[in-house]
Write a protein that holds these residues in place. Structure first.
Motif, PDB file in Angstrom:
ATOM      1  N   LEU A  86       0.830  -1.203   0.000  1.00  0.00           N
ATOM      2  CA  LEU A  86       0.000   0.000   0.000  1.00  0.00           C
ATOM      3  C   LEU A  86       0.866   1.255   0.000  1.00  0.00           C
ATOM      4  O   LEU A  86       0.634   2.191  -0.782  1.00  0.00           O
ATOM      5  N   GLY A  87       1.868   1.279   0.858  1.00  0.00           N
ATOM      6  CA  GLY A  87       2.771   2.430   0.880  1.00  0.00           C
ATOM      7  C   GLY A  87       3.499   2.607  -0.437  1.00  0.00           C
ATOM      8  O   GLY A  87       3.685   3.734  -0.918  1.00  0.00           O
ATOM      9  N   LEU A  88       3.902   1.504  -1.037  1.00  0.00           N
ATOM     10  CA  LEU A  88       4.590   1.552  -2.322  1.00  0.00           C
ATOM     11  C   LEU A  88       3.662   2.090  -3.412  1.00  0.00           C
ATOM     12  O   LEU A  88       4.084   2.873  -4.274  1.00  0.00           O
ATOM     13  N   THR A  89       2.395   1.699  -3.351  1.00  0.00           N
ATOM     14  CA  THR A  89       1.412   2.207  -4.324  1.00  0.00           C
ATOM     15  C   THR A  89       1.237   3.713  -4.175  1.00  0.00           C
ATOM     16  O   THR A  89       1.209   4.452  -5.175  1.00  0.00           O
ATOM     17  N   TYR A  90       1.118   4.195  -2.936  1.00  0.00           N
ATOM     18  CA  TYR A  90       1.005   5.638  -2.723  1.00  0.00           C
ATOM     19  C   TYR A  90       2.225   6.373  -3.287  1.00  0.00           C
ATOM     20  O   TYR A  90       2.100   7.438  -3.918  1.00  0.00           O
ATOM     21  N   LEU A  91       3.410   5.817  -3.062  1.00  0.00           N
ATOM     22  CA  LEU A  91       4.622   6.450  -3.558  1.00  0.00           C
ATOM     23  C   LEU A  91       4.637   6.488  -5.082  1.00  0.00           C
ATOM     24  O   LEU A  91       4.895   7.539  -5.689  1.00  0.00           O
ATOM     25  N   VAL A  92       4.339   5.363  -5.706  1.00  0.00           N
ATOM     26  CA  VAL A  92       4.351   5.284  -7.161  1.00  0.00           C
ATOM     27  C   VAL A  92       3.328   6.237  -7.759  1.00  0.00           C
ATOM     28  O   VAL A  92       3.609   6.935  -8.756  1.00  0.00           O
TER      29      VAL A  92
END
Length: 234
Positions: free
Chosen positions: A219-225
């Motif tokens: 989820l955090g990676l998705t927000y970053l991307v």
């Protein structure tokens, strides 16, 4: 320290025939085994020498200090990180992130040594080269954009894996997994919420989804991307 003194360019000594022959590779592997079992505090030249059935002074022919040994360990860990891959820049970033996370969860000490000044070992440089090449092959070739994207990714990955490793260690130390710990602390939180001083926290604890570690990381990676994607569009 001058460039000529960096361990990467310092020749490895020739080992005479002995009952317990040494090499930098054997020394690093023994240090990693100690760190995997008991953390970085268990790593010292004396303990590594004992694990190899060698006198500590013999190790100083291969590494000058513990810091050099840790540097070699980091590079050995980077050698285990899968080569970044993906047909799109966001897939490459995800590949970089998940690759580093997988190694950090296998070698928890690795998370402690990430960050700070860049590591310059051959495996680390090879990973950086592969990352840049993979990103630029997707069309993301502006160096300013690539630098910003990788910097943001590194900050996220380092923070995320350190938090995950800290939770793993807390579980081992307490004997309680996250759900058991939440159950144990629930009576205290209920008393605090009853004061009426923490309404937002009370709603969050009661109603927010409880995600597993893999889900939190993704989820955090998705927000970053998605943040990077929005910046590119702008």
């Amino acid at each position: 320290m001058t460039d000529s003194q960096l361990i990467w360019e310092r020749p490895e000594p020739t080992e005479r025939r002995r009952p317990s022959p040494l090499s930098r590779e054997r020394i690093v592997r023994a240090a990693i085994d100690l760190a995997d079992a008991d953390g970085l505090d268990a790593v010292s030249l004396r303990k590594v020498a004992a694990a190899l059935d060698a006198g500590p002074m013999r190790l100083y022919r291969y590494v000058d200090t513990k810091d050099e040994l840790l540097t070699l360990m980091v590079d050995a860990a980077y050698a285990e990180v899968p080569a970044p891959a993906g047909a799109t820049w966001d897939a490459v970033l995800r590949s970089i992130a998940t690759g580093i996370r997988s190694v950090a969860l296998r070698h928890e000490w690795f998370a402690e040594l990430l960050g700070g000044r860049p590591h310059l070992g051959p495996a680390t440089l090879a990973h950086g080269e592969a990352s840049l090449t993979a990103l630029r092959s997707t069309g993301l070739d502006d160096l300013g954009t690539v630098t910003g994207a990788l910097a943001a990714l590194n900050v996220y990955v380092i923070g995320a894996v350190r938090k995950e490793v800290a939770e793993r260690r807390a579980q081992r130390a307490s004997g309680l997994d996250q759900r058991q710990w939440q159950h144990a602390t629930a009576p205290y939180l209920l008393r605090m919420f009853a004061t009426g001083a923490y309404p937002a926290m009370e709603e969050w604890v009661h109603d927010a989804p409880h995600l597993q570690a893999d889900e939190v990381f993704e989820l955090g990676l998705t927000y970053l991307v998605e943040g990077i994607r929005s910046s590119l569009r702008a």
